[in-house]
Design an enzyme around this catalytic site. Structure first.
Site, short mmCIF file in Angstrom:
data_model
loop_
_atom_site.label_atom_id
_atom_site.label_comp_id
_atom_site.label_asym_id
_atom_site.label_seq_id
_atom_site.Cartn_x
_atom_site.Cartn_y
_atom_site.Cartn_z
N PRO A 9 0.78 -1.24 0.00
CG PRO A 9 -0.01 -1.00 2.18
CD PRO A 9 0.71 -1.95 1.29
CG ASP A 65 -0.20 0.67 -10.01
OD1 ASP A 65 0.43 1.37 -9.20
OD2 ASP A 65 -0.79 -0.38 -9.69
CE LYS A 106 -5.67 0.41 -16.03
NZ LYS A 106 -4.37 -0.21 -15.84
N GLY A 133 0.33 -1.54 -7.12
CA GLY A 133 -0.01 -1.24 -5.74
C GLY A 133 -0.76 -2.39 -5.09
N GLY A 134 -0.52 -2.59 -3.80
CA GLY A 134 -1.19 -3.68 -3.09
C GLY A 134 -0.73 -5.03 -3.58
CG ASP A 135 -1.89 -9.68 -4.02
OD1 ASP A 135 -0.93 -10.30 -3.53
OD2 ASP A 135 -2.63 -10.16 -4.90
CB ALA A 163 -5.11 -1.31 -0.04
CG MET A 193 -10.58 1.37 -6.35
SD MET A 193 -10.39 0.31 -7.82
CE MET A 193 -11.17 -1.21 -7.25
N GLY A 228 -3.30 4.82 3.34
CA GLY A 228 -2.77 3.83 4.27
C GLY A 228 -1.28 3.60 4.15
#
Length: 267
Positions: free
Chosen positions: A25, A48, A70, A101-103, A132, A182, A211
């Protein structure tokens, strides 16, 4: 000589590989050791827009990088172009790190990218990252499951097309936690949908914004106030919505109480 050259070129063209790497995150210390090693060794990094500046700075200065960020209703490249870019770079024999980002497999479109690469004969490896929901909840000291509050967790995307047509009945309520990715821009519509699908207007809900970063905020209110809270506090993405009794745990500020006292509803 020409035959030998063609043989070498064919060998190079099939020697690349794509790594779909989860960057977590935002906090670079939450990268896995494998993710860090691949970032340092990559021939090219395609990333990203959710990758923090601190993680981008770990990419060697001489490594080419391409942003495919994006934003809501505004993509720098359509998804099929991103997939084609990964394939084209791998065909050149490059070690391609697709940094997400994240997984990669939790609302990251990693499945689409992996499928297209594999269909084109490109070797793909998935390197998981801290999603996240896990990273943000941990920073807020907010358990997503708790013996006294929730024994089930559901992750949903709050900006999917046809939101009103999706069935969220039973996803939020007693003994359950609903985590919405989101969802900030659609917070008002999400409130209406959840209440229409049976959730109590008094259900606790938390917003976890930015986060694991320095600008992190954790706020809680009641479901019926969620849309107004987003406006009052000018909440910006990236942010998660956590719906359920677990929102009463941890360090989230009680913004509903603060607002009620300010307008005189509660003394």
């Amino acid at each position: 000589m020409e035959k030998a050259t063609n043989t070498i070129n064919r060998h190079i063209a099939t020697n690349g590989k794509v790594y779909l790497v989860g960057a977590g995150p935002g906090d670079p210390e939450l990268l896995t050791l494998k993710a860090l090693r691949l970032i340092e060794q990559a021939d090219i990094v395609v990333h990203d827009g959710l990758i923090s500046q601190e993680i981008l700075e770990l990419i060697p200065a001489d490594t080419p990088r391409i942003s495919v960020a994006k934003k809501r209703s505004q993509h720098s490249r359509p998804q099929d172009q991103i997939n084609n870019l990964l394939i084209a770079e791998a065909r050149q024999g490059h070690m391609v790190v697709r940094l997400k980002g994240g997984d990669p497999f939790v609302f990251g479109r990693g499945g689409e990218e992996a499928d297209d690469c594999r269909a084109d004969g490109i070797d793909v490896e998935i390197v998981p990252g801290i999603s996240a929901a896990l990273g943000c909840a941990a920073q807020a000291k907010m358990p997503l499951t708790h013996r006294d509050a929730a024994s089930a967790v559901t992750f949903v995307a709050g900006q999917c097309k046809g939101l009103s047509d999706q069935n969220w009945s039973g996803l939020a309520g007693t003994g359950r936690t609903l985590v919405i990715y989101m969802g900030v821009a659609n917070a008002g519509a999400i409130v209406e949908k959840l209440i229409a699908d049976g959730a109590s207007p008094d259900l606790p809900v938390a917003i976890l914004e930015n986060g694991t970063r320095d600008s992190f905020r954790a706020m809680r209110t009641l479901l019926t106030d969620l849309g107004d809270l987003v406006v009052r506090e000018n909440v910006q993405s990236p942010a998660l919505l956590v719906v359920g009794e677990v929102a009463n745990y941890g360090d989230a500020e009680n913004k509903f109480l603060e607002f009620a006292q300010r307008v005189g509803v509660i003394a």
